[in-house]
Design a protein around this motif. Sequence first.
Motif, PDB file in Angstrom:
ATOM      1  N   GLU A  48       0.825  -1.211   0.000  1.00  0.00           N
ATOM      2  CA  GLU A  48       0.000   0.000   0.000  1.00  0.00           C
ATOM      3  C   GLU A  48       0.863   1.267   0.000  1.00  0.00           C
ATOM      4  O   GLU A  48       0.373   2.360  -0.278  1.00  0.00           O
ATOM      5  N   ASN A  49       2.153   1.146   0.315  1.00  0.00           N
ATOM      6  CA  ASN A  49       3.038   2.303   0.362  1.00  0.00           C
ATOM      7  C   ASN A  49       3.535   2.686  -1.027  1.00  0.00           C
ATOM      8  O   ASN A  49       3.729   1.828  -1.892  1.00  0.00           O
ATOM      9  N   GLU A  50       3.766   3.994  -1.208  1.00  0.00           N
ATOM     10  CA  GLU A  50       4.364   4.499  -2.435  1.00  0.00           C
ATOM     11  C   GLU A  50       5.852   4.674  -2.164  1.00  0.00           C
ATOM     12  O   GLU A  50       6.269   5.621  -1.476  1.00  0.00           O
ATOM     13  N   ILE A  51       6.665   3.759  -2.702  1.00  0.00           N
ATOM     14  CA  ILE A  51       8.094   3.742  -2.384  1.00  0.00           C
ATOM     15  C   ILE A  51       8.906   4.017  -3.650  1.00  0.00           C
ATOM     16  O   ILE A  51       8.619   3.461  -4.721  1.00  0.00           O
ATOM     17  N   LYS A  52       9.905   4.872  -3.512  1.00  0.00           N
ATOM     18  CA  LYS A  52      10.805   5.179  -4.608  1.00  0.00           C
ATOM     19  C   LYS A  52      12.228   4.807  -4.212  1.00  0.00           C
ATOM     20  O   LYS A  52      12.630   4.968  -3.057  1.00  0.00           O
ATOM     21  N   ALA A  53      12.978   4.299  -5.198  1.00  0.00           N
ATOM     22  CA  ALA A  53      14.390   3.953  -4.976  1.00  0.00           C
ATOM     23  C   ALA A  53      15.255   4.833  -5.867  1.00  0.00           C
ATOM     24  O   ALA A  53      14.853   5.193  -6.980  1.00  0.00           O
ATOM     25  N   LEU A  68       5.076  10.763   0.512  1.00  0.00           N
ATOM     26  CA  LEU A  68       3.868  11.186   1.220  1.00  0.00           C
ATOM     27  C   LEU A  68       3.402  12.527   0.667  1.00  0.00           C
ATOM     28  O   LEU A  68       4.216  13.415   0.371  1.00  0.00           O
ATOM     29  N   GLU A  69       2.087  12.682   0.556  1.00  0.00           N
ATOM     30  CA  GLU A  69       1.502  13.941   0.098  1.00  0.00           C
ATOM     31  C   GLU A  69       0.867  14.661   1.292  1.00  0.00           C
ATOM     32  O   GLU A  69       0.140  14.049   2.084  1.00  0.00           O
ATOM     33  N   VAL A  70       1.139  15.950   1.407  1.00  0.00           N
ATOM     34  CA  VAL A  70       0.579  16.747   2.500  1.00  0.00           C
ATOM     35  C   VAL A  70      -0.870  17.115   2.164  1.00  0.00           C
ATOM     36  O   VAL A  70      -1.140  17.713   1.111  1.00  0.00           O
ATOM     37  N   VAL A  71      -1.791  16.750   3.097  1.00  0.00           N
ATOM     38  CA  VAL A  71      -3.218  17.010   2.888  1.00  0.00           C
ATOM     39  C   VAL A  71      -3.815  17.577   4.169  1.00  0.00           C
ATOM     40  O   VAL A  71      -3.211  17.524   5.253  1.00  0.00           O
ATOM     41  N   SER A  78      -1.035   5.536   4.387  1.00  0.00           N
ATOM     42  CA  SER A  78       0.180   5.009   3.741  1.00  0.00           C
ATOM     43  C   SER A  78       0.780   6.012   2.772  1.00  0.00           C
ATOM     44  O   SER A  78       1.989   5.987   2.515  1.00  0.00           O
ATOM     45  N   THR A  79      -0.054   6.888   2.228  1.00  0.00           N
ATOM     46  CA  THR A  79       0.451   7.805   1.193  1.00  0.00           C
ATOM     47  C   THR A  79       0.189   9.268   1.511  1.00  0.00           C
ATOM     48  O   THR A  79       0.602  10.141   0.744  1.00  0.00           O
ATOM     49  N   GLU A  80      -0.506   9.560   2.625  1.00  0.00           N
ATOM     50  CA  GLU A  80      -0.853  10.938   2.941  1.00  0.00           C
ATOM     51  C   GLU A  80      -0.430  11.286   4.371  1.00  0.00           C
ATOM     52  O   GLU A  80      -0.292  10.411   5.232  1.00  0.00           O
ATOM     53  N   ILE A  81      -0.256  12.595   4.623  1.00  0.00           N
ATOM     54  CA  ILE A  81       0.170  13.078   5.933  1.00  0.00           C
ATOM     55  C   ILE A  81      -0.407  14.470   6.153  1.00  0.00           C
ATOM     56  O   ILE A  81      -0.566  15.239   5.187  1.00  0.00           O
ATOM     57  N   THR A  82      -0.744  14.788   7.402  1.00  0.00           N
ATOM     58  CA  THR A  82      -1.307  16.101   7.691  1.00  0.00           C
ATOM     59  C   THR A  82      -0.200  17.146   7.742  1.00  0.00           C
ATOM     60  O   THR A  82       0.992  16.828   7.849  1.00  0.00           O
ATOM     61  N   VAL A  83      -0.634  18.403   7.713  1.00  0.00           N
ATOM     62  CA  VAL A  83       0.329  19.511   7.776  1.00  0.00           C
ATOM     63  C   VAL A  83       1.079  19.486   9.113  1.00  0.00           C
ATOM     64  O   VAL A  83       2.297  19.713   9.171  1.00  0.00           O
ATOM     65  N   ALA A  84       0.350  19.172  10.194  1.00  0.00           N
ATOM     66  CA  ALA A  84       0.980  19.151  11.522  1.00  0.00           C
ATOM     67  C   ALA A  84       2.065  18.089  11.605  1.00  0.00           C
ATOM     68  O   ALA A  84       3.160  18.333  12.150  1.00  0.00           O
ATOM     69  N   ASP A  85       1.796  16.896  11.069  1.00  0.00           N
ATOM     70  CA  ASP A  85       2.787  15.808  11.128  1.00  0.00           C
ATOM     71  C   ASP A  85       3.942  16.040  10.162  1.00  0.00           C
ATOM     72  O   ASP A  85       5.035  15.485  10.331  1.00  0.00           O
ATOM     73  N   ALA A 100       9.507  13.166   1.098  1.00  0.00           N
ATOM     74  CA  ALA A 100      10.226  11.902   0.948  1.00  0.00           C
ATOM     75  C   ALA A 100      10.738  11.461   2.308  1.00  0.00           C
ATOM     76  O   ALA A 100      11.624  12.103   2.889  1.00  0.00           O
ATOM     77  N   ASP A 101      10.172  10.387   2.834  1.00  0.00           N
ATOM     78  CA  ASP A 101      10.574   9.841   4.134  1.00  0.00           C
ATOM     79  C   ASP A 101      11.573   8.718   3.886  1.00  0.00           C
ATOM     80  O   ASP A 101      11.219   7.664   3.359  1.00  0.00           O
TER      81      ASP A 101
END
Length: 523
Positions: A48-53, A68-71, A78-85, A100-101
Amino acid sequence: MTAVSANRLELLQISDAVAREKSIDKEIVLGAMEEAIQKAARSRYGMENEIKAHIDRKSGDIKLYRVLEVVENVENHSTEITVADAVQYKDNPEVGDILADELPAIDFGRVAAQTAKQVIVQKVREAERARQYEEYKDKIGDMINGVVKRVEYGNVIVDLGAAEAIIRRDQLIAREHIRNGERVRAIILDVREEPRGPQIFLSRSHPDFMVKLFAGEVPEIYDGVIGIVGVSRDPGSRAKIAVTSNDPSIDPVGACVGMRGSRVQAVVEELQGEKIDIIQWSPDPATYIIRALAPANVTKVVIDEDAGRMDVVVGEDQLSLAIGRRGQNVRLGSQLTGWQVDIMTEADESERRQAEYKERSELFMNSLDVDETLALLLVGEGFRNLEEVAYVAPDEFAGIEGFDIALVEELQNRAREALANIAEVAENKRLEMGVSDELTAIEGLTAPMLVTLGEAGVKTLDDLGDLAGDELTSQEDGILRDYDLTLDQANEIIMAARAHWFDDEDEAAEEEASEAEAVPEAE
């Protein structure tokens, strides 16, 4: 998986080696490796994760990142994250930013390594096919050399060095036997983009293969002094080639034959003993067909330019030679010249001519109410039908013994009256058969033609529009084959019948245009 488990420098060395071996860009190989690593990492961290090498092009270091996309509101953790985090990854993050984590490196297990290897192999193979297509797509028609790699079900796989090609069984010369390891010459017939299998198709039976062979053996052809006008082949058996010279001092046939036949013999050997007739092209169709039918001696040629046909008359002892075994000689001659050729003996030609004379003379006797002598005189002067008698200029009759102005006027009046009677009878029959009045408006269709169409079940514009030109003119089964209609004329008639099909489209286009013009006014 060697490329994945190797140390950093070995990874770059392997990518260099693969790129050189397959003649593809190194970036494509590294990109395939990155994709393989990504797929293996997703199986480890979760699909489910979006992973790049990323593989560093200088050091060979491998880094993994979770994208991760900021929303504002997270729907997929798995692919999104809040502004606070997102603050822990970036200063002053905003909605829509991509982060990019970085993930820790992973050790590839046997299954993951195997999966990565398959991805790399597939990507490299796709890149290799794309490279082959780009390299050979503009070489269609060129001669090429290769080594036979294997023979599968009669098809020959050829190694060209930088690519593989195939000679299908129907593109080989009849009865030739090709073995593994042999060198083979052929022309590139086609190059296609296909998901798998050979993309490059070769031919040894195509007429252009013979053209290329002669160009290789005859310097004058290569230099353009001698031109090849046409080629017709029965691969492995017999061929005819027409040549012409741009230099009057050079004999094109002799140049192609060579000293003691050395040049043509080299071509014959490559074509597995195929017999080749080399003839000199002529702009005169009759002369051209006479040469094309060699070694038969032609007595007479009658040309029908409108129908694209030639009646070739030969002596009784020359008939089998002119036709050839199983019609081979006349078939190759017809293909070479582009004319439909009918071979007949002098006796057949005389019999047919007499039948035509009788048919035409009876037509004139019955329709013009003249005696046999006058009818035969008209036929002998080349008049074939009532239209020619009725509408040719009166001076066409000049020179016919015994014809004066009064006789010519009377004959033309009778011919026009006869044509009017024929048209009236045909019109009545057309109406009885239910042939549409709309067909009468089409230029080129006479009343007798309409009756013939009606007898064939063609009674409306749609019926006629559904036909093809050769369905009207074919000498074998064309509906209007008895009316001296050319293929171009037939196509014009059919297009006129189809015209109403586009009326609705034109009306719709006009309505759209009107609506478009009305919009600004409405506003």
